[in-house]
Enzyme design. Sequence first.
Site, PDB file in Angstrom:
ATOM      1  CB  CYS A 104      65.592  74.090  67.990  1.00 33.99           C
ATOM      2  SG  CYS A 104      65.408  75.805  68.500  1.00 33.99           S
ATOM      3  CB  CYS A 115      63.099  75.158  70.504  1.00 35.42           C
ATOM      4  SG  CYS A 115      63.199  75.950  68.887  1.00 35.42           S
TER       5      CYS A 115
END
Length: 140
Positions: free
Chosen positions: A65, A68
């Site tokens: 991600c 993230c």
Amino acid sequence: MLVVCPHCLAANRVPAGRTGEDPVCGKCGRALLDGAPVALDDATFARFVERSDLPVVVDFWAPWCGPCRAMAPQFEAAAKQLKGRAVLAKVDSDASPQTSARFAIRSIPTMVKLESGRETKRQSGAVQSAQIVAWVGAAA
Ligand SMILES: [Zn+2]
């Protein structure tokens, strides 16, 4: 108050007001609150959050991600600033399917604030460290 050791998961009693004085674990001797995010998974999550008297702020993330990964240094900076007031933790949502299911995580990054093991609020999307600190400090 009880502070759970991020290294050996022993619950340590620390006088309230002394959490900023770098307490060490009575069992393993390592720092209880070192200002770094604690990595939790399905095996350790419940033991850690349910016994912690400090609020625990969990960042659900995954290695693939991008947002993230972009948020990771912000989360680390916030952990340093909140040292002694809240424990910041990270859960890899792919590697911890039970914990992700328990919180019904549908998008990442998602931050969940827990007090006495119970969710008090959550926020999705990548944010800056100052926003994390403000969000953790504000009432639910
Ligand atoms: Zn320990």
